[in-house]
Design a protein around this motif. Structure first.
Motif, PDB file in Angstrom:
ATOM      1  N   GLU A 127      -5.192 -11.390   6.848  1.00  0.00           N
ATOM      2  CA  GLU A 127      -5.382 -10.962   8.230  1.00  0.00           C
ATOM      3  C   GLU A 127      -6.820 -11.087   8.717  1.00  0.00           C
ATOM      4  N   LEU A 128      -7.716 -11.541   7.851  1.00  0.00           N
ATOM      5  CA  LEU A 128      -9.126 -11.612   8.232  1.00  0.00           C
ATOM      6  C   LEU A 128      -9.432 -12.877   9.027  1.00  0.00           C
ATOM      7  N   GLU A 129     -10.543 -12.834   9.764  1.00  0.00           N
ATOM      8  CA  GLU A 129     -10.977 -13.992  10.538  1.00  0.00           C
ATOM      9  C   GLU A 129     -11.628 -15.013   9.614  1.00  0.00           C
ATOM     10  N   PRO A 130     -11.507 -16.315   9.931  1.00  0.00           N
ATOM     11  CA  PRO A 130     -12.104 -17.355   9.079  1.00  0.00           C
ATOM     12  C   PRO A 130     -13.592 -17.146   8.825  1.00  0.00           C
ATOM     13  N   ALA A 131     -14.342 -16.739   9.855  1.00  0.00           N
ATOM     14  CA  ALA A 131     -15.788 -16.541   9.671  1.00  0.00           C
ATOM     15  C   ALA A 131     -16.063 -15.417   8.674  1.00  0.00           C
ATOM     16  N   ASP A 132     -15.241 -14.327   8.727  1.00  0.00           N
ATOM     17  CA  ASP A 132     -15.403 -13.232   7.772  1.00  0.00           C
ATOM     18  C   ASP A 132     -15.058 -13.679   6.359  1.00  0.00           C
ATOM     19  N   LEU A 133     -14.007 -14.482   6.244  1.00  0.00           N
ATOM     20  CA  LEU A 133     -13.613 -14.981   4.929  1.00  0.00           C
ATOM     21  C   LEU A 133     -14.704 -15.867   4.334  1.00  0.00           C
ATOM     22  N   ALA A 134     -15.299 -16.721   5.166  1.00  0.00           N
ATOM     23  CA  ALA A 134     -16.377 -17.585   4.681  1.00  0.00           C
ATOM     24  C   ALA A 134     -17.541 -16.749   4.162  1.00  0.00           C
ATOM     25  N   GLU A 135     -17.816 -15.639   4.861  1.00  0.00           N
ATOM     26  CA  GLU A 135     -18.892 -14.741   4.419  1.00  0.00           C
ATOM     27  C   GLU A 135     -18.539 -14.090   3.087  1.00  0.00           C
ATOM     28  N   ILE A 136     -17.284 -13.683   2.937  1.00  0.00           N
ATOM     29  CA  ILE A 136     -16.835 -13.080   1.677  1.00  0.00           C
ATOM     30  C   ILE A 136     -16.932 -14.087   0.543  1.00  0.00           C
ATOM     31  N   PHE A 137     -16.479 -15.317   0.796  1.00  0.00           N
ATOM     32  CA  PHE A 137     -16.472 -16.340  -0.248  1.00  0.00           C
ATOM     33  C   PHE A 137     -17.885 -16.712  -0.686  1.00  0.00           C
ATOM     34  N   SER A 138     -18.873 -16.530   0.209  1.00  0.00           N
ATOM     35  CA  SER A 138     -20.251 -16.857  -0.160  1.00  0.00           C
ATOM     36  C   SER A 138     -20.780 -15.928  -1.247  1.00  0.00           C
ATOM     37  N   GLU A 139     -20.105 -14.771  -1.442  1.00  0.00           N
ATOM     38  CA  GLU A 139     -20.522 -13.809  -2.453  1.00  0.00           C
ATOM     39  C   GLU A 139     -19.822 -14.031  -3.789  1.00  0.00           C
ATOM     40  N   LEU A 140     -18.847 -14.912  -3.832  1.00  0.00           N
ATOM     41  CA  LEU A 140     -18.062 -15.110  -5.058  1.00  0.00           C
ATOM     42  C   LEU A 140     -18.733 -16.096  -5.989  1.00  0.00           C
ATOM     43  N   SER A 141     -18.393 -15.989  -7.246  1.00  0.00           N
ATOM     44  CA  SER A 141     -18.911 -16.933  -8.230  1.00  0.00           C
ATOM     45  C   SER A 141     -18.195 -18.276  -8.097  1.00  0.00           C
ATOM     46  N   GLU A 142     -18.768 -19.313  -8.681  1.00  0.00           N
ATOM     47  CA  GLU A 142     -18.168 -20.649  -8.613  1.00  0.00           C
ATOM     48  C   GLU A 142     -16.811 -20.678  -9.308  1.00  0.00           C
ATOM     49  N   THR A 143     -16.609 -19.781 -10.254  1.00  0.00           N
ATOM     50  CA  THR A 143     -15.323 -19.729 -10.975  1.00  0.00           C
ATOM     51  C   THR A 143     -14.242 -19.084 -10.114  1.00  0.00           C
ATOM     52  N   ASP A 144     -14.592 -17.982  -9.424  1.00  0.00           N
ATOM     53  CA  ASP A 144     -13.599 -17.242  -8.644  1.00  0.00           C
ATOM     54  C   ASP A 144     -13.270 -17.899  -7.305  1.00  0.00           C
ATOM     55  N   LEU A 145     -14.238 -18.602  -6.725  1.00  0.00           N
ATOM     56  CA  LEU A 145     -14.050 -19.152  -5.385  1.00  0.00           C
ATOM     57  C   LEU A 145     -12.793 -20.007  -5.247  1.00  0.00           C
ATOM     58  N   PRO A 146     -12.577 -21.034  -6.081  1.00  0.00           N
ATOM     59  CA  PRO A 146     -11.365 -21.857  -5.913  1.00  0.00           C
ATOM     60  C   PRO A 146     -10.075 -21.064  -6.090  1.00  0.00           C
ATOM     61  N   ILE A 147     -10.107 -20.078  -7.002  1.00  0.00           N
ATOM     62  CA  ILE A 147      -8.896 -19.284  -7.271  1.00  0.00           C
ATOM     63  C   ILE A 147      -8.537 -18.438  -6.057  1.00  0.00           C
ATOM     64  N   VAL A 148      -9.527 -17.733  -5.518  1.00  0.00           N
ATOM     65  CA  VAL A 148      -9.281 -16.852  -4.372  1.00  0.00           C
ATOM     66  C   VAL A 148      -8.957 -17.678  -3.128  1.00  0.00           C
ATOM     67  N   PHE A 149      -9.612 -18.810  -2.956  1.00  0.00           N
ATOM     68  CA  PHE A 149      -9.356 -19.667  -1.793  1.00  0.00           C
ATOM     69  C   PHE A 149      -7.894 -20.102  -1.743  1.00  0.00           C
ATOM     70  N   ARG A 150      -7.285 -20.327  -2.894  1.00  0.00           N
ATOM     71  CA  ARG A 150      -5.887 -20.786  -2.951  1.00  0.00           C
ATOM     72  C   ARG A 150      -4.899 -19.689  -2.546  1.00  0.00           C
ATOM     73  N   LEU A 151      -5.376 -18.446  -2.407  1.00  0.00           N
ATOM     74  CA  LEU A 151      -4.485 -17.366  -1.961  1.00  0.00           C
ATOM     75  C   LEU A 151      -4.225 -17.423  -0.458  1.00  0.00           C
ATOM     76  N   LEU A 152      -5.045 -18.159   0.284  1.00  0.00           N
ATOM     77  CA  LEU A 152      -4.934 -18.180   1.742  1.00  0.00           C
ATOM     78  C   LEU A 152      -3.791 -19.077   2.200  1.00  0.00           C
ATOM     79  N   PRO A 153      -3.113 -18.695   3.297  1.00  0.00           N
ATOM     80  CA  PRO A 153      -2.143 -19.610   3.921  1.00  0.00           C
ATOM     81  C   PRO A 153      -2.860 -20.888   4.332  1.00  0.00           C
ATOM     82  N   LYS A 154      -2.153 -22.016   4.357  1.00  0.00           N
ATOM     83  CA  LYS A 154      -2.827 -23.309   4.512  1.00  0.00           C
ATOM     84  C   LYS A 154      -3.592 -23.435   5.831  1.00  0.00           C
ATOM     85  N   GLU A 155      -3.056 -22.913   6.929  1.00  0.00           N
ATOM     86  CA  GLU A 155      -3.766 -23.019   8.207  1.00  0.00           C
ATOM     87  C   GLU A 155      -5.045 -22.186   8.191  1.00  0.00           C
TER      88      GLU A 155
END
Length: 578
Positions: free
Chosen positions: A151-179
């Motif tokens: 339910e979060l906005e794309p800009a907020d998600l991008a900010e959250i992902f900037s705090e993740l490690s290189e290992t977690d980023l791809p895993i968490v990114f795949r949880l998002l709906p494709k759009e």
């Protein structure tokens, strides 16, 4: 009567009294009544209240107490509080709630309630807490995380992902709906994008590219290294590759380089019904559908219609009968900053881009214009502070690149400062020591006066309020401003030399000496303001970014002129020599 029955009766009396106080809006009495109650007792009271009394009672609680009570409520009451209570006060409460330990937060409330609490919290606290939750879910219980992200906005998600490690980023990114994933991907910085692309399989990369608009794909191609670009183009379909190559051939700062080719084009002979059928069919792949463009068979732009226009006309009416044929459009070679200013000036959501034969090739949307305005403002600020602008965030730019962005300007300023040194060496023997002490004040005031004028003019040119042909009007206005400023600065300088430097610090400033310095600083301000307003206009006339001249060149010029004026006034006009 048993002890249990007595307690039940006391609770009923308490609840009745609370209800009465709420009905009568006696807030102070209510706060006194519940002041000594525990969180468990307050939670029990809240669950027993109904209707409008529950949110009113919750509003009487201190935010820290309310946070403790909220965690103890049953799921249904928690949902009622989140739904019915004031968002302004609730934001304070939810911020207190999410200050709890992540493990305690997830265990104390159902996932859907945690989700609602996070959405009510301030974005900064919400994002920080989600990063903590991501770190906490080491056992990969991502089913708890997925609804929080969705339910979060794309800009907020991008900010959250900037705090993740290189290992977690791809895993968490795949949880998002494709759009949502595609929209978030666009908001991320180039380093994160490259990391994700390298982690994608070919199938995942193709799915991502299918969701991106062509202009966003072009931006991606321009920022990625060659090997990544090659992989992107291999996974893009032939039509997308053709559009990407078409956009890439335009100059970097042109309208063609920022346009998207995904727009709705109609024909003049089409009826409203046929237009709606085409919009329904193509809308899913288009960046905007509110404004549609009417072209002939050779794609020559004839006019525009909006969805509002279509809704207000009968299904059998033809577009040519009501389309707008007096419209704003831009050429593919037109400067992108000019295009952004057009969108701002005329309050447009998009503007069509045509080639030299006036054939429609794409559109520039308002979100692209905002990016251009932000980019240009950042670039101007960098130039004004003697730094070459960078397209990467500071923390992601390596030290050597930062060095290369700064050193040329420092060398230019250093070489420029040698001119002031030469002037001082020439006149130093002729100046009394008391005048040498005034040199920094003269140069600083002149430089500041010139910078004020240049920044004002540069801003006016950026907003298209000032053009090179307006130079005489600008000089006349700045001259009048300079006269007023110079009189004020000269008067204050005279008083400062007499009252502070002579009386307090004991410097030998006679009335003649003070008058000489005051006249010199007044003349320096006038000249500096004229130079400050003329140099940016001259730069614009020779098609150089005026911001480039704002700091290093204007500062150097005004320093030299201020020093020459000072020495000329003191020695030539007043005849004061050592």
């Amino acid at each position: 009567m048993s002890e249990e029955e007595m307690k039940k009766e006391q609770d009923e009396d308490m609840l009745e009294k609370i209800s009465q106080l709420l009905d009568e809006n006696r807030t102070e009495d209510l706060e006194s009544l519940i002041d000594e109650r525990t969180s468990e007792e307050l939670a029990h009271i809240l669950e027993a209240l109904d209707g409008e009394k529950m949110p009113k009672f919750f509003g009487c609680l201190d935010k820290e107490v309310a946070a403790d009570v909220f965690v103890l409520l049953n799921r249904e009451t928690q949902k009622r509080v989140l739904k019915d209570f004031s968002d302004v006060k609730l934001q304070e409460v939810t911020d207190e709630i999410i200050d709890d330990d992540v493990e305690e937060l997830l265990e104390s409330m159902p996932t859907d309630v945690v989700h609602e609490v996070l959405l009510k919290a301030t974005p900064e606290n919400r994002n920080d807490k989600i990063v903590e939750i991501v770190d906490f879910l080491e056992e990969r219980k991502f089913s708890q995380l997925k609804p929080l992200l969705a339910e979060l906005e794309p800009a907020d998600l991008a900010e959250i992902f900037s705090e993740l490690s290189e290992t977690d980023l791809p895993i968490v990114f795949r949880l998002l709906p494709k759009e949502l994933a595609a929209e978030t991907f666009v908001e991320m910085n180039s380093t994160q994008q490259e990391l994700l692309i390298r982690s994608f399989s070919d199938k995942e990369l193709k799915l991502m590219l299918d969701e991106l608009f062509v202009d966003d794909t072009v931006d991606l191609v321009e920022e990625m290294p060659a090997n990544v670009v090659k992989r992107i183009l291999l996974q893009a379909d032939s039509e997308t590759r053709k559009e990407i190559n078409e956009i890439l051939k335009y100059p970097k700062d042109s309208a063609g380089s920022i346009m998207t080719t995904e727009c709705i084009s109609l024909r003049a002979h089409m009826t409203v019904r046929e237009c709606f059928d085409k919009i329904r069919k193509e809308a899913i792949d288009k960046e905007t559908i509110y404004t549609c463009y009417v072209t002939d068979d050779q794609k020559k732009l004839l006019g525009i219609v909006t969805v509002k226009d279509l809704l207000l006309h009968g299904y059998e009416e033809k577009v040519e009968s009501f389309m707008e044929d007096n419209f704003i459009y831009v050429d593919t070679q037109q400067d992108k900053e000019e295009v952004a200013n057009l969108l701002s000036k005329y309050d447009l959501l998009s503007v069509p881009v045509v080639d030299q034969e006036k054939r429609l090739v794409g559109i520039v949307t308002v979100d692209d214009a905002l990016d251009v305005i932000t980019e240009e403002a950042t670039e101007d600020i960098s130039y004004m502070n003697s730094v070459t602008p960078s397209d990467k965030p500071y923390l992601e730019t390596n030290v050597f690149r930062i060095y290369l962005h700064r050193i040329p300007w420092l060398l230019i300023l250093m070489i420029g400062a040698t001119f002031t040194g030469l002037i001082l060496n020439t006149y130093e023997a002729l100046l009394l020591p008391v005048f040498v002490a005034c040199v920094p004040m003269i140069m600083g005031t002149g430089g500041n006066a010139g910078s004020q004028a240049s920044v004002t003019v540069i801003r006016g040119m950026a907003l298209d309020e000032i053009r090179p042909r307006d130079i005489l009007r600008v000089i006349w206005k700045e001259l009048r401003v300079a006269l007023l400023v110079s009189v004020s600065v000269g008067a204050v300088c005279f008083l400062k030399l007499q009252l502070i430097d002579r009386l307090i610090f004991g410097y030998n400033y006679t009335l003649l000496y003070s008058a000489a310095v005051s006249v010199a600083i007044a003349f320096a301000v006038i000249v500096a303001k004229i130079v400050g307003c003329c140099v940016p206009i001259f730069a614009k006339a020779i098609k150089v970014d005026p911001a480039v001249f704002a700091n290093p060149f204007i500062t150097t010029i005004t320093d030299v002129l201020s020093l020459l004026i000072f020495c000329g006034v003191v020695i030539g006009l007043f005849g004061i020599v050592a």
